[in-house]
Design an enzyme around this catalytic site. Structure first.
Site, PDB file in Angstrom:
ATOM      1  CD1 TRP A  14      -0.181  -1.733   2.995  1.00 46.07           C
ATOM      2  CD2 TRP A  14       0.755   0.112   3.203  1.00 46.07           C
ATOM      3  NE1 TRP A  14       0.539  -1.991   4.211  1.00 46.07           N
ATOM      4  CE2 TRP A  14       1.069  -0.717   4.347  1.00 46.07           C
ATOM      5  CE3 TRP A  14       1.036   1.573   3.216  1.00 46.07           C
ATOM      6  CZ2 TRP A  14       2.405  -0.402   5.404  1.00 46.07           C
ATOM      7  CZ3 TRP A  14       2.106   1.955   4.445  1.00 46.07           C
ATOM      8  CH2 TRP A  14       2.540   0.831   5.424  1.00 46.07           C
ATOM      9  CG  ASN A  15       5.181   1.298   0.608  1.00 43.90           C
ATOM     10  OD1 ASN A  15       4.645   0.515  -0.339  1.00 43.90           O
ATOM     11  ND2 ASN A  15       6.520   1.407   0.798  1.00 43.90           N
ATOM     12  CE  LYS A  25      -2.811  -9.738  -1.695  1.00 44.15           C
ATOM     13  NZ  LYS A  25      -3.246  -8.309  -0.987  1.00 44.15           N
ATOM     14  CB  ALA A  26      -2.664  -3.643  -5.753  1.00 49.85           C
ATOM     15  CD  GLU A  39      -6.196  -7.157   0.160  1.00 45.57           C
ATOM     16  OE1 GLU A  39      -5.067  -7.238   0.566  1.00 45.57           O
ATOM     17  OE2 GLU A  39      -6.037  -8.075  -1.050  1.00 45.57           O
ATOM     18  N   GLY A  84       7.077  -6.204   0.178  1.00 48.48           N
ATOM     19  CA  GLY A  84       6.567  -6.121   1.338  1.00 48.48           C
ATOM     20  C   GLY A  84       7.414  -6.439   2.620  1.00 48.48           C
ATOM     21  CB  SER A  85       7.137  -7.050   6.212  1.00 49.74           C
ATOM     22  OG  SER A  85       6.227  -8.333   6.134  1.00 49.74           O
ATOM     23  CD  GLU A 116      11.425  -3.313  -2.660  1.00 53.72           C
ATOM     24  OE1 GLU A 116      12.076  -3.325  -1.576  1.00 53.72           O
ATOM     25  OE2 GLU A 116      10.628  -2.322  -3.106  1.00 53.72           O
ATOM     26  CB  CYS A 122      11.249  -0.307   1.202  1.00 51.15           C
ATOM     27  SG  CYS A 122      11.160   0.024  -0.431  1.00 51.15           S
ATOM     28  CD  GLU A 125      11.054  -1.473   6.516  1.00 51.81           C
ATOM     29  OE1 GLU A 125      10.446  -2.679   6.494  1.00 51.81           O
ATOM     30  OE2 GLU A 125      11.486  -0.811   5.502  1.00 51.81           O
TER      31      GLU A 125
HETATM   32  P1  NAD Z   1       2.353  -6.946   6.581  1.00 50.02           P
HETATM   33  O1  NAD Z   1       3.696  -7.568   6.734  1.00 50.02           O
HETATM   34  O2  NAD Z   1       1.238  -7.679   6.860  1.00 50.02           O
HETATM   35  O3  NAD Z   1       1.927  -6.861   4.991  1.00 50.02           O
HETATM   36  C1  NAD Z   1       2.974  -6.194   4.197  1.00 50.02           C
HETATM   37  C2  NAD Z   1       2.210  -6.390   2.746  1.00 50.02           C
HETATM   38  O4  NAD Z   1       2.076  -7.716   2.526  1.00 50.02           O
HETATM   39  C3  NAD Z   1       0.812  -5.849   2.626  1.00 50.02           C
HETATM   40  O5  NAD Z   1       0.797  -5.280   1.343  1.00 50.02           O
HETATM   41  C4  NAD Z   1      -0.117  -7.036   2.698  1.00 50.02           C
HETATM   42  O6  NAD Z   1      -1.105  -7.038   1.982  1.00 50.02           O
HETATM   43  C5  NAD Z   1       0.900  -8.013   2.111  1.00 50.02           C
HETATM   44  N1  NAD Z   1       0.753  -9.534   2.605  1.00 50.02           N
HETATM   45  C6  NAD Z   1       0.388  -9.875   3.957  1.00 50.02           C
HETATM   46  N2  NAD Z   1       0.518 -10.965   4.144  1.00 50.02           N
HETATM   47  C7  NAD Z   1       0.328 -11.591   3.027  1.00 50.02           C
HETATM   48  C8  NAD Z   1       0.205 -13.070   2.361  1.00 50.02           C
HETATM   49  N3  NAD Z   1       0.140 -13.988   3.014  1.00 50.02           N
HETATM   50  N4  NAD Z   1       0.177 -13.145   0.936  1.00 50.02           N
HETATM   51  C9  NAD Z   1       0.569 -11.987   0.231  1.00 50.02           C
HETATM   52  N5  NAD Z   1       0.651 -10.910   0.686  1.00 50.02           N
HETATM   53  C10 NAD Z   1       0.471 -10.439   1.974  1.00 50.02           C
HETATM   54  O7  NAD Z   1       2.135  -5.690   7.183  1.00 50.02           O
HETATM   55  P2  NAD Z   1       1.658  -4.334   7.159  1.00 50.02           P
HETATM   56  O8  NAD Z   1       1.201  -3.936   8.359  1.00 50.02           O
HETATM   57  O9  NAD Z   1       0.981  -4.056   5.891  1.00 50.02           O
HETATM   58  O10 NAD Z   1       3.236  -3.479   6.837  1.00 50.02           O
HETATM   59  C11 NAD Z   1       3.996  -3.463   7.905  1.00 50.02           C
HETATM   60  C12 NAD Z   1       5.294  -3.768   7.427  1.00 50.02           C
HETATM   61  O11 NAD Z   1       5.391  -4.246   6.043  1.00 50.02           O
HETATM   62  C13 NAD Z   1       6.148  -2.639   7.442  1.00 50.02           C
HETATM   63  O12 NAD Z   1       6.673  -2.272   8.907  1.00 50.02           O
HETATM   64  C14 NAD Z   1       7.237  -2.720   6.542  1.00 50.02           C
HETATM   65  O13 NAD Z   1       8.398  -3.397   7.120  1.00 50.02           O
HETATM   66  C15 NAD Z   1       6.511  -3.439   5.643  1.00 50.02           C
HETATM   67  N6  NAD Z   1       6.195  -3.121   4.170  1.00 50.02           N
HETATM   68  C16 NAD Z   1       7.210  -2.899   3.282  1.00 50.02           C
HETATM   69  C17 NAD Z   1       7.150  -2.514   2.136  1.00 50.02           C
HETATM   70  C18 NAD Z   1       8.171  -2.177   1.158  1.00 50.02           C
HETATM   71  O14 NAD Z   1       8.158  -1.528   0.289  1.00 50.02           O
HETATM   72  N7  NAD Z   1       9.162  -3.029   1.136  1.00 50.02           N
HETATM   73  C19 NAD Z   1       5.837  -1.859   1.820  1.00 50.02           C
HETATM   74  C20 NAD Z   1       4.787  -2.050   2.819  1.00 50.02           C
HETATM   75  C21 NAD Z   1       4.907  -2.761   4.187  1.00 50.02           C
END
Ligand code: NAD
Length: 476
Positions: free
Chosen positions: A151-152, A175-176, A178, A228-229, A250, A284, A381
């Site tokens: 989402w960021n 899947k962007a 939600e 994502g994370s 990433e 990130c 992070e």
């Molecule tokens: P999160 O770790 O639950 O989710 C991160 C992303 O992954 C979200 O877009 C979410 O929809 C997706 N996601 C989560 N579980 C998934 C799964 N099982 N299958 C597919 N996609 C899944 O946490 P959050 O609260 O949304 O974000 C928190 C942390 O995520 C942040 O502290 C940061 O470290 C990380 N993050 C990193 C980036 C990046 O650009 N690298 C972007 C967003 C979040």
């Protein structure tokens, strides 16, 4: 004024919603109020998307570079035409200031145009062989891609996730997040309106774990691309490994910024402070751990605090706003917890450290200093508007601190010493290094990390090659 659009999935070119499907409330983070109801995929939707993606790959792998380039360039033109609406929608669902959303959209325009050119540069090579024999090395599209965008960067992440597979000749199911669906749908719609066959790119939403298990459990999908994370990235990489799918990961970072005592401190602060609070620190590659040589430490810290206090926080659609709300209710809570824990361990709070008001998800631009390395925030992070500033004696110690964590996405260094600049470029374990600059990306430049920050690149020629496999053909 831009209206927030009706939400749907796009499967086989069809706008899919309703039909008793579960929904997810999309929230405007500036108000905390719902602005839309997003339909979530059932298993049957995902099966249909998979079947269509298999067909889409059979169509698109045979496309010419001219066809792929025309679609990417056409989508870039449409994004330009729709820029204000698309950027306002991104601000409504993610919170970032409208000018930041617009820059993000322009980065997509640049990336799609660059990738259009790359379509013509996917050369293989011919090996030197005796007369009568021929051996060639060629690149072929890997197959249907499952792409997960967070989402960021509600416009930029989908741009990367869609652009590379389409340039390579793959099909893609995206899947962007939600939380920011309309921006992602807007990017995909530009591609479809520019003539992309409807089978080639689709958008689904759902319960993330359900969708990723379903898509990655299917042999149709040949590649996973995830942003994502690190925690979720490791989980998805394991699912992908079951079927030996290719991956581009990433993941998170903890951006070190090395500031040496030969710099103009004000000049560094003028770049570092806006860099830190961009998108509320939810980036990130955000500059996070400021590793400052002791002679300039106090000036740097005090200057940072002064500038952080002056950052104008507000609704991203209001003129003059420099920092919007955090993107969702989880973020202020997480940052609050991390700052509290660091203070309990002895860190000094220079400014900030609290939420603003009780409407939306606003958080104060914050500065912590003299933070013990065992504090959680020095290891995890923070993904929020908080700068971490610590003093260090000299170069070796500073490099050791930069490399202390298992992350390695973006690192920054400020110094006038030319030899030191080259040593830092060589010694810092990171996918991207900015020296006297925070500009570490570009359409033509690979973007990605090492260690726990992931592997593979997006952008640049590497971004397209990451969606291709190599084949050697030997003719006798
Ligand atoms: P999160 O770790 O639950 O989710 C991160 C992303 O992954 C979200 O877009 C979410 O929809 C997706 N996601 C989560 N579980 C998934 C799964 N099982 N299958 C597919 N996609 C899944 O946490 P959050 O609260 O949304 O974000 C928190 C942390 O995520 C942040 O502290 C940061 O470290 C990380 N993050 C990193 C980036 C990046 O650009 N690298 C972007 C967003 C979040």
């Amino acid at each position: 004024m831009t209206q927030y659009p009706a939400l749907h999935m796009i499967i086989d070119g069809e706008k899919v919603s309703g039909g008793g499907r579960r929904t997810f409330d999309v929230i405007n983070p500036a108000t905390g109020e719902p602005i839309g109801a997003l339909p979530l995929a059932e298993a049957a939707d995902l099966d249909r998307a998979l079947e269509v993606a298999a067909r889409g790959f059979r169509i698109w792998r045979k496309s010419t570079p001219q066809e792929r380039a025309a679609v990417l360039q056409g989508a870039a033109r449409l994004m330009l035409e729709r820029a204000d609406d698309m950027a306002r929608i991104a601000t409504l669902e993610e919170g970032k200031p409208f000018p930041e959303a617009k820059i993000e959209l322009m980065m997509n325009v640049g990336l799609f145009n660059f990738y259009a050119g790359e379509c013509f540069r996917l050369y293989g090579r011919e090996l030197v062989r005796p007369e009568g024999q021929r051996s060639t090395v060629r690149y072929e599209p890997v197959g249907p891609v499952a792409a997960f965008a967070p989402w960021n960067f509600p416009l930029g992440n989908p741009g990367r996730k869609l652009g590379a597979p389409i340039a390579a000749g793959c099909s893609v199911i995206m899947k962007a997040a939600e939380e920011t669906p309309a921006s992602a749908l807007g990017v995909l719609q530009c591609l479809l309106d520019a003539g992309l066959p409807k089978e080639v790119a689709q958008a689904v939403f759902g319960v993330p774990d359900e969708v990723s298990r379903h898509l990655l459990g299917s042999p149709v999908i040949r590649k996973l691309s995830f942003t994502g994370s690190t925690v979720v990235g490791k989980h998805l990489a394991k699912l992908a490994a079951e079927d030996m799918k290719r991956t581009t990961m990433e993941l998170g970072g903890h951006g070190p910024v090395l500031v040496f005592d030969d710099v103009d401190v004000d000049q560094v602060l003028n770049t570092a402070v806006p860099g830190k609070y961009r998108n509320c620190g939810q980036v990130c590659v955000s500059p996070t751990r400021f590793i400052v040589q002791e002679d300039v430490f106090e000036r740097f810290r005090d200057g940072f605090i002064e500038r952080a206090r002056a950052v104008k926080v507000g609704d991203g659609l209001e003129e003059g706003t420099q920092m919007g709300p955090m993107a969702n209710a989880r973020r202020p809570e997480a940052v609050d917890r991390l700052i509290g824990e660091a203070r309990d361990k002895g860190a000094k709070l220079g400014t900030g450290g609290a939420r603003i008001g009780n409407r939306g998800f606003f958080y104060q631009p914050s500065v912590l200093s003299e933070i013990p390395l065992e504090a959680q925030i020095m290891n995890e992070e923070p993904f929020g508007p908080v700068a971490l500033i610590n003093p260090f004696r000299g170069e070796d110690e500073m490099i050791a601190e930069a490399n202390r964590l298992p992350y390695g996405l973006a690192a920054y260094a400020w110094t006038q010493d030319g030899k030191r600049q080259r040593r830092l470029a060589a010694e810092i374990e990171s996918g991207m290094v900015g020296i006297n600059s925070h500009m570490i990306g570009g359409a033509d430049s690979p973007f990605g990390g090492v260690k726990w920050s992931g592997h593979g690149s997006e952008d640049g020629p590497e971004g397209v090659l990451a969606c291709m496999v190599v084949k050697a053909v030997h003719e006798g």
